[in-house]
Design a protein around this motif. Sequence first.
Motif, PDB file in Angstrom:
ATOM      1  N   MET A 188       6.186  -4.894   1.953  1.00  0.00           N
ATOM      2  CA  MET A 188       7.375  -3.991   1.539  1.00  0.00           C
ATOM      3  C   MET A 188       8.218  -3.558   2.470  1.00  0.00           C
ATOM      4  O   MET A 188       9.444  -3.546   2.596  1.00  0.00           O
ATOM      5  CB  MET A 188       6.874  -2.900   0.656  1.00  0.00           C
ATOM      6  N   GLU A 189       7.465  -2.953   3.635  1.00  0.00           N
ATOM      7  CA  GLU A 189       8.244  -2.427   4.735  1.00  0.00           C
ATOM      8  C   GLU A 189       9.123  -3.581   5.594  1.00  0.00           C
ATOM      9  O   GLU A 189      10.349  -3.472   5.713  1.00  0.00           O
ATOM     10  CB  GLU A 189       7.466  -1.705   5.869  1.00  0.00           C
ATOM     11  N   GLU A 190       8.544  -4.757   5.595  1.00  0.00           N
ATOM     12  CA  GLU A 190       9.125  -5.761   6.350  1.00  0.00           C
ATOM     13  C   GLU A 190      10.373  -6.211   5.416  1.00  0.00           C
ATOM     14  O   GLU A 190      11.317  -6.507   5.914  1.00  0.00           O
ATOM     15  CB  GLU A 190       8.122  -6.875   6.339  1.00  0.00           C
ATOM     16  N   ILE A 191      10.188  -6.584   3.947  1.00  0.00           N
ATOM     17  CA  ILE A 191      11.168  -6.785   3.116  1.00  0.00           C
ATOM     18  C   ILE A 191      12.350  -5.862   3.235  1.00  0.00           C
ATOM     19  O   ILE A 191      13.531  -6.217   3.330  1.00  0.00           O
ATOM     20  CB  ILE A 191      10.784  -6.752   1.766  1.00  0.00           C
ATOM     21  N   LEU A 192      12.057  -4.393   3.338  1.00  0.00           N
ATOM     22  CA  LEU A 192      13.164  -3.375   3.460  1.00  0.00           C
ATOM     23  C   LEU A 192      13.872  -3.429   4.632  1.00  0.00           C
ATOM     24  O   LEU A 192      15.076  -3.322   5.097  1.00  0.00           O
ATOM     25  CB  LEU A 192      12.583  -2.037   3.118  1.00  0.00           C
ATOM     26  N   THR A 193      13.198  -3.554   5.825  1.00  0.00           N
ATOM     27  CA  THR A 193      13.551  -3.526   7.120  1.00  0.00           C
ATOM     28  C   THR A 193      14.765  -4.892   6.955  1.00  0.00           C
ATOM     29  O   THR A 193      15.745  -4.925   7.745  1.00  0.00           O
ATOM     30  CB  THR A 193      12.845  -3.845   8.372  1.00  0.00           C
ATOM     31  N   ALA A 194      14.155  -5.977   6.717  1.00  0.00           N
ATOM     32  CA  ALA A 194      15.162  -7.507   6.627  1.00  0.00           C
ATOM     33  C   ALA A 194      16.299  -7.314   5.780  1.00  0.00           C
ATOM     34  O   ALA A 194      17.428  -7.530   6.030  1.00  0.00           O
ATOM     35  CB  ALA A 194      14.356  -8.570   5.939  1.00  0.00           C
TER      36      ALA A 194
ATOM     37  N   ILE B 124      17.618 -12.155   1.691  1.00  0.00           N
ATOM     38  CA  ILE B 124      16.625 -11.007   1.985  1.00  0.00           C
ATOM     39  C   ILE B 124      15.028 -11.725   2.149  1.00  0.00           C
ATOM     40  O   ILE B 124      14.658 -11.427   3.132  1.00  0.00           O
ATOM     41  CB  ILE B 124      16.683  -9.934   0.995  1.00  0.00           C
ATOM     42  N   ALA B 125      14.788 -12.448   1.320  1.00  0.00           N
ATOM     43  CA  ALA B 125      13.365 -13.202   1.467  1.00  0.00           C
ATOM     44  C   ALA B 125      13.437 -13.894   2.788  1.00  0.00           C
ATOM     45  O   ALA B 125      12.431 -13.959   3.392  1.00  0.00           O
ATOM     46  CB  ALA B 125      13.148 -13.979   0.280  1.00  0.00           C
ATOM     47  N   SER B 126      14.363 -14.700   3.114  1.00  0.00           N
ATOM     48  CA  SER B 126      14.524 -15.583   4.042  1.00  0.00           C
ATOM     49  C   SER B 126      14.350 -14.641   5.422  1.00  0.00           C
ATOM     50  O   SER B 126      13.793 -15.088   6.399  1.00  0.00           O
ATOM     51  CB  SER B 126      15.622 -16.314   4.228  1.00  0.00           C
ATOM     52  N   ALA B 127      15.206 -13.820   5.708  1.00  0.00           N
ATOM     53  CA  ALA B 127      15.134 -12.867   6.515  1.00  0.00           C
ATOM     54  C   ALA B 127      13.533 -12.241   7.012  1.00  0.00           C
ATOM     55  O   ALA B 127      13.074 -11.748   8.047  1.00  0.00           O
ATOM     56  CB  ALA B 127      16.128 -11.699   6.556  1.00  0.00           C
ATOM     57  N   ALA B 128      12.936 -11.923   5.849  1.00  0.00           N
ATOM     58  CA  ALA B 128      11.713 -11.414   5.928  1.00  0.00           C
ATOM     59  C   ALA B 128      10.378 -12.356   5.935  1.00  0.00           C
ATOM     60  O   ALA B 128       9.385 -11.936   6.229  1.00  0.00           O
ATOM     61  CB  ALA B 128      11.542 -10.701   4.563  1.00  0.00           C
ATOM     62  N   GLY B 129      10.857 -13.546   6.099  1.00  0.00           N
ATOM     63  CA  GLY B 129       9.839 -14.567   6.100  1.00  0.00           C
ATOM     64  C   GLY B 129       8.919 -14.759   5.021  1.00  0.00           C
ATOM     65  O   GLY B 129       7.723 -15.165   5.123  1.00  0.00           O
ATOM     66  N   VAL B 130       9.419 -14.475   3.728  1.00  0.00           N
ATOM     67  CA  VAL B 130       8.589 -14.581   2.472  1.00  0.00           C
ATOM     68  C   VAL B 130       9.501 -15.225   1.477  1.00  0.00           C
ATOM     69  O   VAL B 130      10.653 -15.693   1.673  1.00  0.00           O
ATOM     70  CB  VAL B 130       8.504 -13.145   1.933  1.00  0.00           C
TER      71      VAL B 130
ATOM     72  N   ASP C 273      15.882   5.591  -0.492  1.00  0.00           N
ATOM     73  CA  ASP C 273      14.739   6.635  -0.334  1.00  0.00           C
ATOM     74  C   ASP C 273      14.147   6.490   0.951  1.00  0.00           C
ATOM     75  O   ASP C 273      14.042   7.658   1.635  1.00  0.00           O
ATOM     76  CB  ASP C 273      13.747   6.139  -1.339  1.00  0.00           C
ATOM     77  N   ARG C 274      13.791   5.642   1.771  1.00  0.00           N
ATOM     78  CA  ARG C 274      13.372   5.509   3.014  1.00  0.00           C
ATOM     79  C   ARG C 274      14.186   6.237   4.042  1.00  0.00           C
ATOM     80  O   ARG C 274      13.800   6.728   4.899  1.00  0.00           O
ATOM     81  CB  ARG C 274      12.825   4.052   3.329  1.00  0.00           C
ATOM     82  N   PHE C 275      15.470   5.678   4.106  1.00  0.00           N
ATOM     83  CA  PHE C 275      16.423   6.207   4.926  1.00  0.00           C
ATOM     84  C   PHE C 275      16.636   7.894   4.918  1.00  0.00           C
ATOM     85  O   PHE C 275      16.419   8.370   6.001  1.00  0.00           O
ATOM     86  CB  PHE C 275      17.789   5.609   4.678  1.00  0.00           C
ATOM     87  N   VAL C 276      16.505   8.323   3.656  1.00  0.00           N
ATOM     88  CA  VAL C 276      16.634   9.871   3.642  1.00  0.00           C
ATOM     89  C   VAL C 276      15.533  10.393   3.892  1.00  0.00           C
ATOM     90  O   VAL C 276      15.562  11.497   4.665  1.00  0.00           O
ATOM     91  CB  VAL C 276      17.224  10.043   2.217  1.00  0.00           C
TER      92      VAL C 276
END
Length: 213
Positions: free
Chosen positions: A27-33, A51-57, A78-81
């Motif tokens: 999940m963290e990898e997907i959010l970062t991508a 997004i999936a391609s950038a996350a490698g999934v 949410d993560r940013f805040v």
Amino acid sequence: MEERGVEEQGVEERPPRRRQARGERRMEEILTAAAEVFAKSGYEAATTNAIASAAGVSPGSLYQFFKNKEAIAQALADRFVTQMRTAHQEAFDGIDFAGVGLDDLLDRMVDPIVAFNIANPGFKALFARPDMPPGLAEAAQPIQAALLGRVERMLAVRAPGIPADDRVRMARVLIQIFQAMVPLVTSAEGDERAAAIAELKKVLRGYLAPVVG
């Protein structure tokens, strides 16, 4: 028998915990991508496939965690805040504003927020884009308002004779100076980044010293 039962139970619980940890990392990898894709392409143009391609999934794997692009953006907000709130607390909470020198004060206030911005360039670019949904763009506003209040309190302690309206104005100027120089810091690397941070503190010190130094 009871001890063996506990051991067996522990063995049985280990795989689910490992799967949960892997899921959280994914999940963290997907959010970062997603932050990078949103910042580069814009929210409207970004797709879950990109997004999936950038996350490698695979897209199917992405949908196991997020049902659509809106859910990804909300999780990013949410993560940013949360991370921004933590950085502001580290920068201001527990500091004896009256008891430290100005240089030490600037180190304590600036370093955690600079570190946050360096660690989250995609988030900053994302939330600055005009095509972000208003609800998400507004998510950071309470934290920014709290930051303004923290800077005002610092000024009130260091220079109690400043009128309230002037404190608010000074706090806004300090924040604007910081935000204007953040791209210079985040785009640099190594020694150049350290030099840019030193310049940032020098500018802030030049503004503050005549009043609170």
